[in-house]
Write an enzyme that holds these catalytic residues in place. Structure first.
Site, PDB file in Angstrom:
ATOM      1  N   CYS A   1     148.389 -19.368  92.251  1.00  0.00           N
ATOM      2  CA  CYS A   1     149.082 -19.409  93.538  1.00  0.00           C
ATOM      3  C   CYS A   1     148.493 -18.377  94.508  1.00  0.00           C
ATOM      4  CB  CYS A   1     150.581 -19.231  93.333  1.00  0.00           C
ATOM      5  SG  CYS A   1     151.562 -19.821  94.756  1.00  0.00           S
TER       6      CYS A   1
ATOM      7  N   HIS B   1     152.313 -22.943  89.060  1.00  0.00           N
ATOM      8  CA  HIS B   1     153.071 -21.998  88.242  1.00  0.00           C
ATOM      9  C   HIS B   1     153.456 -22.692  86.926  1.00  0.00           C
ATOM     10  CE1 HIS B   1     153.504 -18.831  91.198  1.00  0.00           C
ATOM     11  NE2 HIS B   1     153.878 -19.717  92.096  1.00  0.00           N
TER      12      HIS B   1
END
Length: 488
Positions: free
Chosen positions: A330, A427
């Site tokens: 991310c 994630h």
């Protein structure tokens, strides 16, 4: 409702345990926390965002998570500023004074109540969780998560007190006595949490606690270091291994960012017996690591600036140059690119910074947040893996580009330069055995990793173990009586 004498007293963990107990006993429980402050968040099935703790509690309850379980989420982005996420969608940034004092506070209260009403029509019982301490008198009038929520839900309140930090008698007594008289009557029991040593030594303390507080002690719960449930926020991160001060076959360094988010991405790696995982912001520590991971960040540009200022940026580049694996997730993925831009000042005053230059991509931070659960195939394989995305930003290639993952809708995610340099927006990617196997296989030789547990199975075992331990130390039949019924 499980309310607390303070923050980090164990409310979230005990709420997860109660959700599993009620599920085992044949009920249809659901968790609820009106307002959560955490950088650990999760994507619901319908692509909305809630606090990670309520997603974990929903998992313990055996149900999909939804925003009604956590209608208001505050994601800190600075010392005094947080992004406000209402019913799963960001509605802007607020400083603390503005948030607690602004006129629109009552509208937030109404939204929270509506969420609870919707949830309570579908599930029973609802396990409510308070936030921080219930005795913050200066915030009483603006409270929407503690005793005011208990009043609205007509909930019995169990006070959770942390004996490990000391002063348990004063904190429990003070928390009760500082309540308004009608709220004080709602407090129906106390759970003393995080006890270390022989619990028999506290038997006289139980009687003393009941005498001074006027409510029963429902249990004394030991410090459960052998139970691994995903934690809520950065207070839990402070308890993790900081610095390379241990041994392990595969040493994995997670870069300790100022605004590190979703550190639960590394929970499964921490449980892996072949891995020595540690967090560090010391450049020299990366020299001893086999793998370096750049985690997610709530403030990518601010953390990128910090990496450059602290020398960590050069240390990460040197690590790759010396043959170590560098893996970004991310915000960490964004930082590994050529440039990160924020033309609309979404994150703050920094409008553009050069990235680490490890990946041929460029990121533009945007106002629209992507929040979704995803299924994907890794490096062109056929095995389907799971994860979720929560990010604001569009990352595009600037040169020769190979994606890391293929999503089920046919789109691509992430970027791979070679086997030692890659990044992804997903994630939870390290909860998948295929990806962990790929990362650590070069460092473990002929060791067999086939017997490592499936993460979903492992979590189910942990929820059941938590419920078993709570049944041992908490008077659950008495709790059922307090809730207004009997259960054999």
């Amino acid at each position: 409702m499980l309310a607390g004498t303070g923050s980090d007293v164990g409310k979230s963990l005990l709420a997860a345990g109660l959700c599993r107990i009620f599920l085992q006993d044949g009920y249809a429980p659901a968790p609820f926390k009106a307002q959560n402050m955490a950088l650990n968040s999760y994507a619901t099935l319908d692509g909305l965002e809630i606090g990670r703790a309520q997603a974990v509690q929903a998992e313990a309850a055996g149900i999909p998570c939804c925003t009604d379980m956590n209608p208001l989420l505050l994601k800190p982005s600075g010392e005094r500023t947080s992004q406000v996420v209402l019913n799963g969608k960001p509605i802007g940034n607020r400083d603390a004074y503005e948030y607690f004092c602004r006129e629109g506070r009552e509208e937030l209260r109404r939204e929270v109540h509506r969420a609870f009403d919707r949830l309570s029509k579908r599930y029973n019982p609802i396990v409510l969780e308070g936030a921080g301490s219930i005795s913050e008198l200066n915030l009483r009038e603006s409270d929407i998560v503690n005793m005011s929520m208990a009043r609205y839900a007509d909930a019995k309140v169990i006070l959770v007190a942390d004996i490990d930090r000391g002063g348990v008698f004063a904190s429990a007594y003070g928390s009760i006595m500082l309540q308004r008289e009608d709220d004080r009557k709602r407090i129906a029991g106390i759970i003393i949490n995080k006890f270390r040593g022989d619990i028999r030594l506290f038997e006289s303390g139980i009687s003393m606690m009941e005498d001074i507080c006027g409510v029963p002690v429902l249990g004394v719960v030991p410090y459960m270091t052998d139970i691994h449930i995903e934690e809520e926020d950065s207070m839990s991160l402070s308890m993790k291994a900081i610095g390379d001060n241990g041994c392990g076959k595969v040493k994995i360094a997670v870069v300790l960012l100022k605004h590190l988010s979703n550190f639960t991405d590394f929970d499964m790696l921490e449980r892996n017996p072949m891995v020595r995982l540690f967090y560090t912001d010391v450049p020299a520590d990366l020299e001893n690591a086999d793998i370096v991971i750049l985690p997610g960040s709530k403030s990518t540009l601010s953390d990128l600036y910090y990496l450059r200022k602290s020398g960590m940026a050069q240390a990460i580049c040197n690590a790759y140059g010396n043959g170590k694996r560098v893996f970004g997730i991310c915000g960490g993925y964004q930082m590994m690119g050529m440039e990160v831009c924020d033309p609309d000042s979404v994150e703050g005053e920094i409008s553009v910074l050069p990235g680490l230059g490890l990946l041929p991509v460029r990121t533009v931070i945007g106002r629209e947040k992507i929040t979704r659960q995803v299924h994907f195939c890794f490096l062109g394989g056929d095995m389907v893996n799971d994860g979720y995305e929560i990010h604001a930003g569009d990352t595009v290639p600037t040169g020769d580009y190979m994606p890391m993952n293929r999503l089920e809708d046919g789109s691509n995610d992430g970027c791979v330069v070679d086997e030692n340099c890659m990044g992804t927006y997903i994630h939870g990617i390290l909860d998948n055995k295929e990806i962990v196997d790929y990362l650590i296989r070069p460092y473990i030789g002929n060791s067999d990793i086939s017997d490592l547990p499936n993460y979903r199975e492992y979590k189910e075992q942990q929820y059941n173990l938590l419920a078993e331990r709570m049944r041992e130390y908490v008077n659950i039949p008495r709790l059922y009586e307090i809730m207004g019924g009997n259960h054999d």
